[in-house]
Design a protein around this motif. Structure first.
Motif, mmCIF file in Angstrom:
data_model
loop_
_atom_site.group_PDB
_atom_site.id
_atom_site.type_symbol
_atom_site.label_atom_id
_atom_site.label_comp_id
_atom_site.label_asym_id
_atom_site.label_seq_id
_atom_site.Cartn_x
_atom_site.Cartn_y
_atom_site.Cartn_z
ATOM 1 N N VAL A 30 34.401 -5.034 56.175
ATOM 2 C CA VAL A 30 34.302 -4.345 54.886
ATOM 3 C C VAL A 30 33.042 -3.481 54.841
ATOM 4 O O VAL A 30 33.081 -2.321 54.396
ATOM 5 C CB VAL A 30 34.300 -5.364 53.727
ATOM 6 N N LYS A 31 31.929 -4.026 55.304
ATOM 7 C CA LYS A 31 30.680 -3.243 55.332
ATOM 8 C C LYS A 31 30.857 -1.974 56.172
ATOM 9 O O LYS A 31 30.418 -0.887 55.781
ATOM 10 C CB LYS A 31 29.545 -4.084 55.906
ATOM 11 N N ASP A 32 31.511 -2.131 57.323
ATOM 12 C CA ASP A 32 31.719 -0.978 58.205
ATOM 13 C C ASP A 32 32.619 0.062 57.534
ATOM 14 O O ASP A 32 32.384 1.272 57.660
ATOM 15 C CB ASP A 32 32.351 -1.433 59.521
ATOM 16 N N ALA A 33 33.648 -0.407 56.832
ATOM 17 C CA ALA A 33 34.573 0.523 56.164
ATOM 18 C C ALA A 33 33.878 1.277 55.040
ATOM 19 O O ALA A 33 34.035 2.495 54.892
ATOM 20 C CB ALA A 33 35.781 -0.246 55.628
ATOM 21 N N LEU A 34 33.092 0.563 54.244
ATOM 22 C CA LEU A 34 32.400 1.202 53.122
ATOM 23 C C LEU A 34 31.334 2.184 53.591
ATOM 24 O O LEU A 34 30.957 3.108 52.864
ATOM 25 C CB LEU A 34 31.769 0.142 52.222
ATOM 26 N N ALA A 35 30.869 1.996 54.821
ATOM 27 C CA ALA A 35 29.837 2.888 55.370
ATOM 28 C C ALA A 35 30.425 4.199 55.890
ATOM 29 O O ALA A 35 29.678 5.129 56.200
ATOM 30 C CB ALA A 35 29.079 2.186 56.483
ATOM 31 N N GLN A 36 31.762 4.287 55.990
ATOM 32 C CA GLN A 36 32.403 5.526 56.461
ATOM 33 C C GLN A 36 32.525 6.497 55.288
ATOM 34 O O GLN A 36 33.273 6.224 54.340
ATOM 35 C CB GLN A 36 33.775 5.228 57.052
ATOM 36 N N PRO A 37 31.841 7.612 55.319
ATOM 37 C CA PRO A 37 31.728 8.480 54.130
ATOM 38 C C PRO A 37 33.047 9.067 53.637
ATOM 39 O O PRO A 37 33.236 9.241 52.437
ATOM 40 C CB PRO A 37 30.768 9.587 54.594
ATOM 41 N N ASP A 38 33.983 9.375 54.544
ATOM 42 C CA ASP A 38 35.207 10.055 54.127
ATOM 43 C C ASP A 38 36.418 9.138 54.015
ATOM 44 O O ASP A 38 37.488 9.569 53.591
ATOM 45 C CB ASP A 38 35.548 11.178 55.124
ATOM 46 N N LEU A 39 36.276 7.873 54.410
ATOM 47 C CA LEU A 39 37.441 6.986 54.474
ATOM 48 C C LEU A 39 38.099 6.794 53.116
ATOM 49 O O LEU A 39 39.323 6.911 52.980
ATOM 50 C CB LEU A 39 37.030 5.627 55.051
ATOM 51 N N LYS A 40 37.307 6.514 52.102
ATOM 52 C CA LYS A 40 37.868 6.281 50.775
ATOM 53 C C LYS A 40 38.627 7.507 50.277
ATOM 54 O O LYS A 40 39.722 7.388 49.709
ATOM 55 C CB LYS A 40 36.748 5.914 49.795
ATOM 56 N N ALA A 91 54.038 -1.012 48.374
ATOM 57 C CA ALA A 91 53.624 -0.638 47.016
ATOM 58 C C ALA A 91 52.393 -1.411 46.569
ATOM 59 O O ALA A 91 51.524 -0.871 45.864
ATOM 60 C CB ALA A 91 54.777 -0.868 46.032
ATOM 61 N N CYS A 92 52.290 -2.675 46.981
ATOM 62 C CA CYS A 92 51.125 -3.477 46.558
ATOM 63 C C CYS A 92 49.825 -2.886 47.098
ATOM 64 O O CYS A 92 48.795 -2.910 46.426
ATOM 65 C CB CYS A 92 51.299 -4.934 46.995
ATOM 66 N N MET A 93 49.868 -2.326 48.312
ATOM 67 C CA MET A 93 48.667 -1.700 48.881
ATOM 68 C C MET A 93 48.305 -0.422 48.142
ATOM 69 O O MET A 93 47.132 -0.153 47.865
ATOM 70 C CB MET A 93 48.905 -1.359 50.355
ATOM 71 N N ASN A 94 49.326 0.376 47.839
ATOM 72 C CA ASN A 94 49.086 1.672 47.200
ATOM 73 C C ASN A 94 48.464 1.528 45.818
ATOM 74 O O ASN A 94 47.857 2.472 45.312
ATOM 75 C CB ASN A 94 50.399 2.453 47.086
ATOM 76 N N HIS A 95 48.636 0.372 45.195
ATOM 77 C CA HIS A 95 48.112 0.151 43.846
ATOM 78 C C HIS A 95 46.915 -0.798 43.831
ATOM 79 O O HIS A 95 46.402 -1.133 42.756
ATOM 80 C CB HIS A 95 49.208 -0.412 42.941
ATOM 81 N N CYS A 96 46.457 -1.222 44.997
ATOM 82 C CA CYS A 96 45.378 -2.215 45.087
ATOM 83 C C CYS A 96 44.012 -1.526 45.069
ATOM 84 O O CYS A 96 43.714 -0.697 45.937
ATOM 85 C CB CYS A 96 45.536 -3.039 46.362
ATOM 86 N N VAL A 97 43.162 -1.913 44.114
ATOM 87 C CA VAL A 97 41.849 -1.269 44.000
ATOM 88 C C VAL A 97 40.955 -1.613 45.190
ATOM 89 O O VAL A 97 40.083 -0.826 45.563
ATOM 90 C CB VAL A 97 41.157 -1.659 42.676
ATOM 91 N N VAL A 98 41.169 -2.781 45.781
ATOM 92 C CA VAL A 98 40.360 -3.171 46.944
ATOM 93 C C VAL A 98 40.793 -2.366 48.169
ATOM 94 O O VAL A 98 39.956 -1.781 48.877
ATOM 95 C CB VAL A 98 40.487 -4.686 47.213
ATOM 96 N N TYR A 99 42.105 -2.316 48.417
ATOM 97 C CA TYR A 99 42.610 -1.560 49.574
ATOM 98 C C TYR A 99 42.172 -0.096 49.495
ATOM 99 O O TYR A 99 41.805 0.507 50.508
ATOM 100 C CB TYR A 99 44.138 -1.641 49.627
ATOM 101 N N LYS A 100 42.177 0.490 48.304
ATOM 102 C CA LYS A 100 41.827 1.902 48.153
ATOM 103 C C LYS A 100 40.372 2.175 48.515
ATOM 104 O O LYS A 100 40.010 3.307 48.806
ATOM 105 C CB LYS A 100 42.095 2.363 46.714
ATOM 106 N N HIS A 101 39.533 1.143 48.506
ATOM 107 C CA HIS A 101 38.124 1.315 48.865
ATOM 108 C C HIS A 101 37.855 1.035 50.334
ATOM 109 O O HIS A 101 37.002 1.689 50.942
ATOM 110 C CB HIS A 101 37.242 0.399 48.007
ATOM 111 N N ILE A 102 38.569 0.072 50.922
ATOM 112 C CA ILE A 102 38.206 -0.356 52.277
ATOM 113 C C ILE A 102 39.253 -0.013 53.331
ATOM 114 O O ILE A 102 38.981 -0.100 54.527
ATOM 115 C CB ILE A 102 37.921 -1.874 52.322
#
Length: 474
Positions: free
Chosen positions: A13-23, A317-328
């Motif tokens: 998760v830390k690595d994903a959040l550190a990617q500037p364009d991923l989100k 559909a659960c992923m597309n609407h998940c606030v956590v998935y959309k960030h990481i």
């Protein structure tokens, strides 16, 4: 890109959040999918009825799975399909490799299959020296990039158009130098066409298995499943046992739910029912058809009271609407199945001890259950897994201490209110211009986001003041 592991979830998760364009890249696709699904549902007044019907079909089939598995096997054998049973992922991959070796296969084509990813078939084929050709456009992209899928419907969601242009120019024999999407698709078509026609074996998954006919159904938008299955002499299907439905009539409502929930369209370009090997009078088709039916933890889910998860039709559909998935994104989960459905499945496909952290990757806001086309109560299942993890003492000691301390406070209202008041004062001291950019003991929150400055009073203080004001006014 190396696949992350579920036990390293926090670091992933830390690595994903550190990617500037991923989100930004992820939200570009998931927000569009969310909007298209909403439009498709609005244009389908019978959606809720279809949803209830789909849930009943899946629940009925799961309840009588032993009966329908026997019926499917009987009818598939009558169609000329050779049936194989696999208890584990390793056993399933071995069966597929043995078939490939028996036919001295040098090249195999694959249409997109999450079950294939689940059993590690991609790595097994690569390690055996057999040329593996992914034929779905998104799977083709991530094969060139060396990535694992990041979404079950859009596996290359994490890749930008610029990434794809670079990959195609590097790996395609006849690349396009246009940056238009239509030209990139044509470049992939040129690269894949001869591979379709020269493959020794075609491997597909299955969206549904029809018990009364022994048929396998594939749902695609590109026609790659048909091209994967028809030209080679041998066709291998890998499918989870939960894909069963009693008949065509039971598959139809699920198909109506699947396409609207997955891509926001009324129907996909290709829905094909495959019925074993080529008959004497057929113009084309495989001369030999194998079906590998995979358990890999599914019957254990039945035994553990998690049978509702077996309703899943893999729409995403659960992923597309998940606030956590959309960030990481998907890779952070460290599993084949990311998002809310993955947080339930991974502990059963792997183990709860290894994947208990994923069960906490959820705010329990209920959006996933709200949009699930077969009404899977994902928040309830996640709470159940959290409780099991707690009872088995898989949670870190610090987490257990914090939860027990909170429980002790919650049982003492006056002490709880005093601590809350102190917390508000402390947070106000840490804030600057309405935001908290760093705060002791809150590095996990402030490392990648700023916290908004709290109100000057706690909820209970505001509530009491409001009550007093009403009383004085009366």
């Amino acid at each position: 890109m190396q696949a992350n592991k579920p036990e390293n979830f926090y670091q992933n998760v830390k690595d994903a959040l550190a990617q500037p364009d991923l989100k930004m890249i992820i939200r570009r696709t998931t927000d569009k999918a969310e909007a298209k699904r909403a439009e498709a549902i609005a244009n389908f007044p019978g959606f809720e009825n279809a949803r209830k019907q789909g849930q009943k079909v899946k629940d009925h089939t799961i309840k009588y799975m032993d009966h329908y598995l026997a019926e499917f096997e009987k009818n598939a054998l009558a169609q000329g399909t050779i049936i194989h049973w696999a208890s584990t992922a390793e056993e399933a991959s071995k069966i597929v490799l043995d078939i490939c070796r028996q036919h001295e296969a040098k090249k195999v084509t694959r249409s997109k299959s999450m079950l294939g990813e689940e059993i590690g078939l991609s790595h097994a084929l690569d390690n055996s020296g057999i040329e593996r050709v992914e034929t779905d456009l998104a799977e083709h992209i991530i094969q060139l990039a060396g990535d694992p899928p990041s979404h079950i419907v859009w596996p290359a969601m994490h890749r930008s158009r610029e990434d794809v242009i670079k990959l195609f120019r590097e790996y395609h024999k006849d690349p396009t130098y246009s940056e238009e999407i239509i030209d990139l698709v044509r470049s992939a078509r040129r690269d894949l066409r001869t591979k379709f026609l020269t493959a020794d074996i075609g491997i597909s998954g299955s969206n549904f298995l029809l018990a009364d006919s022994g048929s396998s159904c594939t749902v695609t938008n590109e026609g790659n499943a048909e091209l994967t299955i028809t030209p080679p002499k041998v066709h291998i299907v890998t499918a989870g046992i939960e894909k069963l439905v009693p008949s065509m009539a039971h598959a139809i409502p699920l198909l109506r739910l699947l396409t609207r929930s997955a891509t926001g369209s009324e129907i996909t370009q290709y829905i094909t029912f495959h019925n074993g090997a080529k008959r004497p009078n057929d113009a084309d088709g495989p001369e030999e058809c194998h079906m590998v039916l995979v358990d890999n933890g599914r019957t254990k889910m039945l035994a553990d009271g998690m049978e509702e998860m077996l309703r899943c039709i893999r729409c995403g559909a659960c992923m597309n609407h998940c606030v956590v998935y959309k960030h990481i994104g998907g890779h952070a989960y460290g599993s084949v199945y990311p998002g809310p459905m993955g947080s339930v499945l991974t502990p059963h496909l792997n183990s709860l001890e290894v994947a208990n952290k994923q069960t906490h990757a959820c705010t329990l806001n209920g959006r996933c259950e709200e949009v699930c086309p077969v009404n899977i109560p994902l928040p309830k299942l996640l709470r159940s897994l959290r409780a099991q993890s707690w009872d088995k003492k898989y949670e870190p000691l610090t987490n257990r201490f914090v939860v027990k301390a909170f429980a002790a406070l919650a049982k003492r209202p006056m002490l709880f209110q005093w601590v809350s008041s102190c917390g508000v004062i402390f947070m106000k001291l840490c804030s600057r211009k309405g935001w908290i950019r760093s705060m002791p003991l809150a590095g996990g929150w402030t490392r990648n986001r700023d916290l908004i400055e709290p109100e000057s009073k706690t909820f209970m203080q505001q509530y009491k003041a409001m009550k007093k004001a009403k009383s004085d006014g009366a």
